[in-house]
Structures are given as structure tokens and as C-alpha cells.
Design a protein around this motif. Structure first.
Motif, PDB file in Angstrom:
ATOM      1  N   GLU A   1      -5.975  -2.104  -1.499  1.00  0.00           N
ATOM      2  CA  GLU A   1      -6.008  -1.270  -0.290  1.00  0.00           C
ATOM      3  C   GLU A   1      -7.144  -1.698   0.639  1.00  0.00           C
ATOM      4  O   GLU A   1      -6.954  -1.813   1.856  1.00  0.00           O
ATOM      5  CB  GLU A   1      -6.153   0.207  -0.659  1.00  0.00           C
ATOM      6  CG  GLU A   1      -6.014   1.129   0.550  1.00  0.00           C
ATOM      7  CD  GLU A   1      -5.835   2.584   0.156  1.00  0.00           C
ATOM      8  OE1 GLU A   1      -5.830   3.434   1.066  1.00  0.00           O
ATOM      9  OE2 GLU A   1      -5.690   2.874  -1.051  1.00  0.00           O
TER      10      GLU A   1
ATOM     11  N   ILE B   1      -1.572  -0.978 -10.870  1.00  0.00           N
ATOM     12  CA  ILE B   1      -2.578  -1.674 -10.066  1.00  0.00           C
ATOM     13  C   ILE B   1      -3.992  -1.379 -10.576  1.00  0.00           C
ATOM     14  O   ILE B   1      -4.858  -2.262 -10.596  1.00  0.00           O
ATOM     15  CB  ILE B   1      -2.454  -1.260  -8.579  1.00  0.00           C
ATOM     16  CG1 ILE B   1      -1.189  -1.875  -7.970  1.00  0.00           C
ATOM     17  CG2 ILE B   1      -3.682  -1.681  -7.772  1.00  0.00           C
ATOM     18  CD1 ILE B   1      -0.917  -1.424  -6.557  1.00  0.00           C
ATOM     19  N   LYS B   2      -4.233  -0.156 -10.987  1.00  0.00           N
ATOM     20  CA  LYS B   2      -5.584   0.268 -11.367  1.00  0.00           C
ATOM     21  C   LYS B   2      -5.938  -0.013 -12.826  1.00  0.00           C
ATOM     22  O   LYS B   2      -7.117  -0.038 -13.181  1.00  0.00           O
ATOM     23  CB  LYS B   2      -5.744   1.768 -11.104  1.00  0.00           C
ATOM     24  CG  LYS B   2      -5.589   2.155  -9.636  1.00  0.00           C
ATOM     25  CD  LYS B   2      -5.612   3.666  -9.469  1.00  0.00           C
ATOM     26  CE  LYS B   2      -5.390   4.059  -8.014  1.00  0.00           C
ATOM     27  NZ  LYS B   2      -5.343   5.528  -7.850  1.00  0.00           N
TER      28      LYS B   2
ATOM     29  N   PHE C   1       3.512   2.463 -10.165  1.00  0.00           N
ATOM     30  CA  PHE C   1       2.982   1.269  -9.517  1.00  0.00           C
ATOM     31  C   PHE C   1       1.484   1.411  -9.282  1.00  0.00           C
ATOM     32  O   PHE C   1       0.711   0.476  -9.469  1.00  0.00           O
ATOM     33  CB  PHE C   1       3.717   1.036  -8.200  1.00  0.00           C
ATOM     34  CG  PHE C   1       3.396  -0.286  -7.549  1.00  0.00           C
ATOM     35  CD1 PHE C   1       3.533  -1.469  -8.254  1.00  0.00           C
ATOM     36  CD2 PHE C   1       2.966  -0.344  -6.239  1.00  0.00           C
ATOM     37  CE1 PHE C   1       3.247  -2.692  -7.663  1.00  0.00           C
ATOM     38  CE2 PHE C   1       2.672  -1.557  -5.629  1.00  0.00           C
ATOM     39  CZ  PHE C   1       2.818  -2.739  -6.348  1.00  0.00           C
ATOM     40  N   SER C   2       1.069   2.601  -8.864  1.00  0.00           N
ATOM     41  CA  SER C   2      -0.351   2.855  -8.610  1.00  0.00           C
ATOM     42  C   SER C   2      -1.167   2.696  -9.884  1.00  0.00           C
ATOM     43  O   SER C   2      -2.242   2.090  -9.875  1.00  0.00           O
ATOM     44  CB  SER C   2      -0.538   4.266  -8.048  1.00  0.00           C
ATOM     45  OG  SER C   2      -1.902   4.557  -7.848  1.00  0.00           O
ATOM     46  N   GLN C   3      -0.653   3.219 -11.000  1.00  0.00           N
ATOM     47  CA  GLN C   3      -1.353   3.106 -12.275  1.00  0.00           C
ATOM     48  C   GLN C   3      -1.421   1.661 -12.732  1.00  0.00           C
ATOM     49  O   GLN C   3      -2.436   1.200 -13.270  1.00  0.00           O
ATOM     50  CB  GLN C   3      -0.648   3.961 -13.340  1.00  0.00           C
ATOM     51  CG  GLN C   3      -1.308   3.914 -14.720  1.00  0.00           C
ATOM     52  CD  GLN C   3      -2.744   4.422 -14.694  1.00  0.00           C
ATOM     53  OE1 GLN C   3      -3.102   5.265 -13.875  1.00  0.00           O
ATOM     54  NE2 GLN C   3      -3.569   3.874 -15.577  1.00  0.00           N
TER      55      GLN C   3
ATOM     56  N   SER D   1       2.191   1.833  -3.452  1.00  0.00           N
ATOM     57  CA  SER D   1       1.179   2.342  -4.383  1.00  0.00           C
ATOM     58  C   SER D   1       0.944   3.836  -4.190  1.00  0.00           C
ATOM     59  O   SER D   1       0.574   4.544  -5.125  1.00  0.00           O
ATOM     60  CB  SER D   1      -0.130   1.566  -4.215  1.00  0.00           C
ATOM     61  OG  SER D   1      -0.745   1.865  -2.975  1.00  0.00           O
ATOM     62  N   LYS D   2       1.175   4.318  -2.955  1.00  0.00           N
ATOM     63  CA  LYS D   2       0.988   5.738  -2.677  1.00  0.00           C
ATOM     64  C   LYS D   2       2.203   6.557  -3.097  1.00  0.00           C
ATOM     65  O   LYS D   2       2.079   7.718  -3.470  1.00  0.00           O
ATOM     66  CB  LYS D   2       0.711   5.939  -1.184  1.00  0.00           C
ATOM     67  CG  LYS D   2      -0.630   5.373  -0.722  1.00  0.00           C
ATOM     68  CD  LYS D   2      -0.838   5.568   0.765  1.00  0.00           C
ATOM     69  CE  LYS D   2      -2.196   5.016   1.202  1.00  0.00           C
ATOM     70  NZ  LYS D   2      -2.408   5.157   2.674  1.00  0.00           N
TER      71      LYS D   2
ATOM     72  N   SER E   1       4.538   5.586  -5.512  1.00  0.00           N
ATOM     73  CA  SER E   1       4.932   5.437  -6.915  1.00  0.00           C
ATOM     74  C   SER E   1       3.726   5.564  -7.841  1.00  0.00           C
ATOM     75  O   SER E   1       2.872   4.675  -7.880  1.00  0.00           O
ATOM     76  CB  SER E   1       5.604   4.077  -7.126  1.00  0.00           C
ATOM     77  OG  SER E   1       5.780   3.824  -8.504  1.00  0.00           O
TER      78      SER E   1
ATOM     79  N   ILE F   1       0.841  -1.205   0.000  1.00  0.00           N
ATOM     80  CA  ILE F   1       0.000   0.000   0.000  1.00  0.00           C
ATOM     81  C   ILE F   1       0.869   1.245   0.000  1.00  0.00           C
ATOM     82  O   ILE F   1       0.587   2.218  -0.706  1.00  0.00           O
ATOM     83  CB  ILE F   1      -0.933   0.008   1.229  1.00  0.00           C
ATOM     84  CG1 ILE F   1      -1.840  -1.216   1.234  1.00  0.00           C
ATOM     85  CG2 ILE F   1      -1.767   1.289   1.241  1.00  0.00           C
ATOM     86  CD1 ILE F   1      -2.627  -1.423  -0.025  1.00  0.00           C
TER      87      ILE F   1
ATOM     88  N   ARG G   1      -6.786  -3.658  -8.039  1.00  0.00           N
ATOM     89  CA  ARG G   1      -7.262  -2.336  -7.645  1.00  0.00           C
ATOM     90  C   ARG G   1      -7.946  -2.359  -6.281  1.00  0.00           C
ATOM     91  O   ARG G   1      -8.197  -1.301  -5.687  1.00  0.00           O
ATOM     92  CB  ARG G   1      -8.212  -1.777  -8.700  1.00  0.00           C
ATOM     93  CG  ARG G   1      -9.513  -2.547  -8.854  1.00  0.00           C
ATOM     94  CD  ARG G   1     -10.281  -2.078 -10.088  1.00  0.00           C
ATOM     95  NE  ARG G   1     -11.628  -2.623 -10.180  1.00  0.00           N
ATOM     96  CZ  ARG G   1     -11.912  -3.836 -10.625  1.00  0.00           C
ATOM     97  NH1 ARG G   1     -10.921  -4.638 -11.000  1.00  0.00           N
ATOM     98  NH2 ARG G   1     -13.164  -4.261 -10.679  1.00  0.00           N
TER      99      ARG G   1
END
Length: 250
Positions: free
Chosen positions: A154, A110-111, A106-108, A100-101, A103, A97, A151
Motif C-alpha cells: 500500500e 499479504i501480511k 488476500f489481505s492476510q 487487499s481491502k 478480501s 490495493i 505488506r
């Protein structure tokens, strides 16, 4: 070590894999698994993604959670419990988590549901293998990647933490203030909450800062809210002053 230190050097793998896997395959999963042996790993771990049968395990789940996040978190809780790795798995989920916050790449990743499942699984297995994560965590993330559920990580991690806290007999209490509580006041508040919930459980206090409450504090625990903020008191006073006076009741 925090995930930022463990995974950040490996995040370049996402860009590399996405570049080499830019064309979405149209083959079925069965066809892909024949070509790519990695899929046999997630195929064999499909039980992670299903609601566990209580008759098949002696491990007691401390809470009943529902929905996508609840089902995945419960399945992971059972697997981690059997391996005696609850604390380690929880720590690794929180690291994910954090990553993901921190980077955007990395966040993109995941989604982005447009990334083919084969590509997602390959990226997850490579990234978390190089970061030295437990097989339980790594394979669980591969299941999420295969099923297009990354996604939800979290909310799954939040549900998993609820299970581990309940397992340890902990009650999370969140206190919101304008400035951090001094050490002595935090200790007194924790002792008060401990008296309220009883000594069979342990209070785990989390502080949040919110300037909008103007002063005072708001305490939330066990689905209870004690709002002693200046903002709420001011609203109550305003309402009292605006309401007409009923002289018949005087």
C-alpha cells in the motif's frame, strides 16, 4: 476492469496453495531455485528491489523518495517508464490495493510473514498471471513476495502514484468537507488552487468527507494545509476567550 472482477475468482488459489505448501522448507534459496524454476524469474528481476543508478538510464525520476517504499516505487517507476506502461502499472497497483481491502484472505496473505517465500512467490505468479496483469506488475509483486515486502504494497503504491503524478505535472489537492461539494463550488475551488500553484501544473482534486470538522473545509496540497473548518475556528475562539486579557496593552 477493477481488480475485484479480475482477481476475485482467482483468490481461491491462495487457499489451495497454502494447503499444499503447509510445511515450511528449510532449504536455502539456491536449493529451492534448483527445484522450483519460478524462482529464476524473481532472481533475474532483483534490480527492481535496488536503488536505481541514474547513470544507467536516461529516464528522469521526478521525485527523490527514500526508505523501503520509496526505493521499490522508484525502481518500478523506471521499469514501467522504459516499457511505456506507467499508467497501466499504476492502475494495476491500485487494483491490488482494492483487492487487499475487499478480501480478508488476500489481505492476510499479504501480511503473513510466516508463509514461506517459495509459497508466496508461487501464489503471486499464479494469481496475477490468471488475472492477466502485465509482466512488469506480476514480476514486481513476485520480488516483493520473495523479499517479504508484500505488506508494504500500500505504501509502495502510494509512493508510485506520487511519482506518476509528478511525472504528469499533477499536484494532488485534498479537500475535506462535511458534505460533498456542489459541482460549481468544486470547480471554483479547483480554479483557485490552479491560480495558486501556477498554470505549469495541473490540479488533481480529491474530496474527503469528515463529519468531525463540523463545517467549512480543510484544503491540503504541496505540504500546505489551509484549515477553514468550523471545528478549528471554534477551538481558536475558545482559546481566545480563555486567555487572560492584558489591560496594559490596551
Amino acid at each position: 476492469m477493477a481488480l475485484g472482477g479480475r482477481l476475485r475468482p482467482n483468490l481461491y488459489l491462495i487457499n489451495r496453495i497454502l494447503r499444499t505448501q503447509s510445511v515450511c522448507t528449510q532449504r536455502s534459496f539456491a536449493q529451492r531455485s534448483t527445484v522450483n524454476p519460478n524462482f529464476t524469474i524473481s532472481e533475474g528481476l532483483r534490480n527492481f528491489a535496488s536503488t536505481p543508478n541514474s547513470k544507467e538510464t536516461n529516464i528522469k525520476v521526478p521525485l527523490s523518495l527514500y526508505g523501503v517504499s520509496g526505493n521499490y516505487a522508484t525502481a518500478l517507476f523506471l521499469a514501467a517508464s522504459k516499457a511505456n506502461m506507467l499508467d497501466k502499472v499504476e492502475s494495476e497497483l491500485l487494483d491490488i490495493i482494492e483487492a487487499s481491502k475487499r478480501s480478508p484472505v488476500f489481505s492476510q496473505f499479504i501480511k503473513d510473514l510466516s508463509v514461506p517465500g517459495e509459497t508466496r512467490v508461487k501464489a503471486v505468479l499464479e494469481i496475477f498471471s490468471e488475472a492477466g496483469f502485465l509482466d512488469i506488475t506480476k514480476n514486481f509483486m513476485a520480488i516483493l513476495a520473495e523479499n517479504g515486502r508484500l505488506r508494504h504494497i500500500e505504501s509502495i503504491a502510494k509512493s508510485f502514484t506520487e511519482l506518476t503524478m509528478a511525472h504528469r505535472g499533477e499536484v494532488k489537492a485534498v479537500v475535506t468537507t462535511v458534505i460533498p461539494l456542489p459541482g460549481e463550488e468544486e470547480k471554483q475551488l479547483k480554479e483557485t488552487l490552479q491560480d495558486i500553484i501556477g498554470h505549469g501544473k495541473k490540479v488533481k482534486l480529491e474530496q474527503k468527507i469528515d463529519q468531525s470538522i463540523l463545517g467549512g473545509l480543510v484544503v491540503e496540497f504541496s505540504q500546505k494545509v489551509f484549515d477553514m473548518s468550523i471545528k478549528t475556528r471554534a477551538r481558536q475562539m475558545e482559546k481566545f476567550l480563555r486567555d487572560p486579557v492584558n489591560f496594559d496593552s490596551i
